[in-house]
Motif scaffolding. Sequence first.
Motif, short mmCIF file in Angstrom:
data_model
loop_
_atom_site.label_atom_id
_atom_site.label_comp_id
_atom_site.label_asym_id
_atom_site.label_seq_id
_atom_site.Cartn_x
_atom_site.Cartn_y
_atom_site.Cartn_z
N ILE A 27 -7.21 6.16 -1.82
CA ILE A 27 -6.68 4.86 -1.39
C ILE A 27 -6.98 4.56 0.09
O ILE A 27 -7.23 3.42 0.46
CB ILE A 27 -5.16 4.77 -1.71
CG1 ILE A 27 -5.03 4.66 -3.24
CG2 ILE A 27 -4.50 3.57 -1.03
CD1 ILE A 27 -3.66 4.39 -3.75
N ALA A 28 -7.03 5.61 0.93
CA ALA A 28 -7.22 5.37 2.37
C ALA A 28 -8.54 4.65 2.71
O ALA A 28 -8.52 3.73 3.54
CB ALA A 28 -7.10 6.68 3.14
N LEU A 53 0.83 -1.21 0.00
CA LEU A 53 0.00 0.00 0.00
C LEU A 53 0.87 1.26 0.00
O LEU A 53 0.58 2.22 -0.71
CB LEU A 53 -0.94 0.01 1.21
CG LEU A 53 -2.12 -0.96 1.15
CD1 LEU A 53 -2.85 -0.99 2.48
CD2 LEU A 53 -3.09 -0.55 0.04
N GLY A 54 1.97 1.22 0.78
CA GLY A 54 2.89 2.37 0.82
C GLY A 54 3.50 2.62 -0.55
O GLY A 54 3.61 3.76 -1.00
N THR A 55 3.87 1.54 -1.25
CA THR A 55 4.51 1.69 -2.55
C THR A 55 3.53 2.22 -3.59
O THR A 55 3.84 3.14 -4.35
CB THR A 55 5.08 0.33 -3.02
OG1 THR A 55 5.87 -0.20 -1.96
CG2 THR A 55 5.91 0.49 -4.26
N VAL A 56 2.33 1.64 -3.62
CA VAL A 56 1.32 2.09 -4.59
C VAL A 56 1.05 3.58 -4.39
O VAL A 56 1.04 4.36 -5.34
CB VAL A 56 0.02 1.27 -4.43
CG1 VAL A 56 -1.13 1.94 -5.15
CG2 VAL A 56 0.22 -0.14 -4.95
N THR A 57 0.84 3.97 -3.13
CA THR A 57 0.54 5.39 -2.86
C THR A 57 1.72 6.26 -3.28
O THR A 57 1.53 7.32 -3.87
CB THR A 57 0.26 5.60 -1.36
OG1 THR A 57 -0.46 4.48 -0.87
CG2 THR A 57 -0.54 6.84 -1.12
N THR A 58 2.95 5.81 -2.98
CA THR A 58 4.11 6.62 -3.33
C THR A 58 4.25 6.78 -4.83
O THR A 58 4.48 7.88 -5.33
CB THR A 58 5.40 5.99 -2.78
OG1 THR A 58 5.23 5.75 -1.40
CG2 THR A 58 6.58 6.90 -3.00
N ILE A 59 4.13 5.67 -5.57
CA ILE A 59 4.33 5.74 -7.01
C ILE A 59 3.36 6.75 -7.62
O ILE A 59 3.73 7.57 -8.45
CB ILE A 59 4.15 4.35 -7.65
CG1 ILE A 59 5.33 3.48 -7.24
CG2 ILE A 59 4.06 4.45 -9.17
CD1 ILE A 59 5.25 2.05 -7.69
N PHE A 60 2.10 6.73 -7.12
CA PHE A 60 1.16 7.68 -7.69
C PHE A 60 1.41 9.10 -7.23
O PHE A 60 1.23 10.04 -7.99
CB PHE A 60 -0.28 7.23 -7.47
CG PHE A 60 -0.65 6.31 -8.57
CD1 PHE A 60 -1.20 6.82 -9.72
CD2 PHE A 60 -0.31 4.97 -8.53
CE1 PHE A 60 -1.45 6.00 -10.80
CE2 PHE A 60 -0.55 4.14 -9.59
CZ PHE A 60 -1.13 4.65 -10.73
N SER A 61 1.90 9.24 -5.98
CA SER A 61 2.13 10.60 -5.51
C SER A 61 3.38 11.21 -6.14
O SER A 61 3.60 12.40 -6.05
CB SER A 61 2.21 10.65 -3.99
OG SER A 61 3.34 9.96 -3.57
#
Lengths: 428, 156
Positions: free
Chosen positions: A121-122, A101-109
């Motif tokens: 996502i949250a 979840l951390g990676t997915v959020t980071t890649i998009f941010s």
Amino acid sequence: MIAIVLTSLIFLISLWLIFSEKLNRTITSMGGAALMCGIGIGMGFYSEEQAIAAIDFTTLGLLLGMMILVAMLEPTGFFQFLALGAGRISRGNPLKLLIMLGTVTTIFSLFLDNVTTVILIAPVTILICEILGINPVPYLMAEALLSDTGGVATLVGDPPNVLVASAAGFSFNDFLTHSLPIVLVAWFVALALLRLLFRRELAIQPPNMEAVMKLEPREALEDWKTARRVLIVLGLAIFTFFLEEWLGISPAYVALSAAAVALVWTRPNIQETLRHIDWSVLVFFAALFVMVGGLDAAGVLDVLVNALRSLEHFPPVLLGIIIIWLVASLSAFVDNVPITIALIPVLKGLGASGMNIQPLWWALVFGAGFGGNGTIIGSTANIVVASLSERTRTPITSKLWNKRGLPVMLATCTVASILYAIFYSVFE
Amino acid sequence: MLIRDCMKQNVFSIPDTATIREAASIFAENHIGLLPVVNEDGHLIGVVGLREILKLELPDFFDLLPELDFVHDFGAVETTRPIAEQLDHPIITLMRPATTVTETDGLLKALSLMLKHQLNDLPVISNNGRLVGIVSRVDLGTAILATWKNIGNEIA
């Protein structure tokens, strides 16, 4: 002299209203800008033309273009699809879930607005955790902290980057060569630290691991046709960002054209799409630019630059590190946008007085970006996950953030300071 | 035909001093979808719908998700129940203002209210505000449709 005092007063009172949250920041900045412009016209130091010229349309155009792309992607269910996919891949293992979840959020941010990514996502994160029967707090905090950290890496990752890039003339590639390497290290340090800080929560075996495997990410993807088209355009836009210097175009042009191409290709209901745009952010930026332009025209910035001129003899590496920590401490408590907009003319003034300010721009980027992790109100993403967590049995409190989020801010700022000092010549 | 001719006179209601727990058992025992709340004089002060009371069964975060079609197994959420303390809250915390008809109103008045506000049941009050009955969409609908059999037959 009167002009200097009056404009400074307007600016300081506006900042105080914004920081103390006495008045909405967009409303405050509109009022401040109108007042400053009025006084400027009356006293003859600031004209309407100057006020318009003070607005950095490159920043606004880039933000608007990216916002339109996100607004088109939002209703397709693509973000829910990704979060659910991350849940399935983790097979309900807490540590894997945190990393995914951390990676997915980071890649998009890296490419999209952090806040939108987190808002989408949250809720799915909370759902996955509740289905598993585990506490969602570590995952929500990781999403906010890692996406804020990751956002520092690219020109489009965070509004302060856009502002600095526009003011300092940094290209998309400059960020990839200067900021991305430091952010990569900082990101892994943040992840390792989160794992350590939440070791107790992550060690609990979820009681309902098999339920996660019954989530169907594809069913969340409402409109794959639109999502695919917007993603293709987004990919092309990112590719064009790389070629920005070679093509001689601005990132604002790239983002706005990408938005135009995506709109023509998918032809959504435009009123509906534009309703998803956070216009208050754009108005806030424009009004702040007009205010800072007024300070400049009144001569406030010259006074400030003269006062800071003695810094010239200061060891430059130390000055950079001081800026990282100073800006970080400020952005832990207040929005990093007004800080950045206020500091840009000061740095420009120092540059005009003959100082090498290239490294200071990067210090500003790191401080503004990593500082937001420090408190629950440090960044909008933090505020969003905290308010969403109030709908669960374990709301994120300010106290909890100080125990789990503040160490992440301190660690990332330390990493940035060390690498900044070691590779100082790169930033010169 | 007037509302009083098609309403149910045997209406279940709950005093405004009752708890959510008491309301829940009235819903369950009598198979009803809407529970009028009355004060000690028998005057209607509001209603509690099945929807409002059932919200306690759903976790708060459900509101954050536009849809949940993709969930096929709710796992741990399946077993979450409202906490005891919640059930002992007064029923008036779940109450919403009532949309009512008077017993002397015509059927079209009730039908238009139901359709415009998407309601299934309307409490019926007397001219002095006392709860005297309840009319459901089915009560009203069948009463109206029953009159259709005469359409076209009057002239012949």
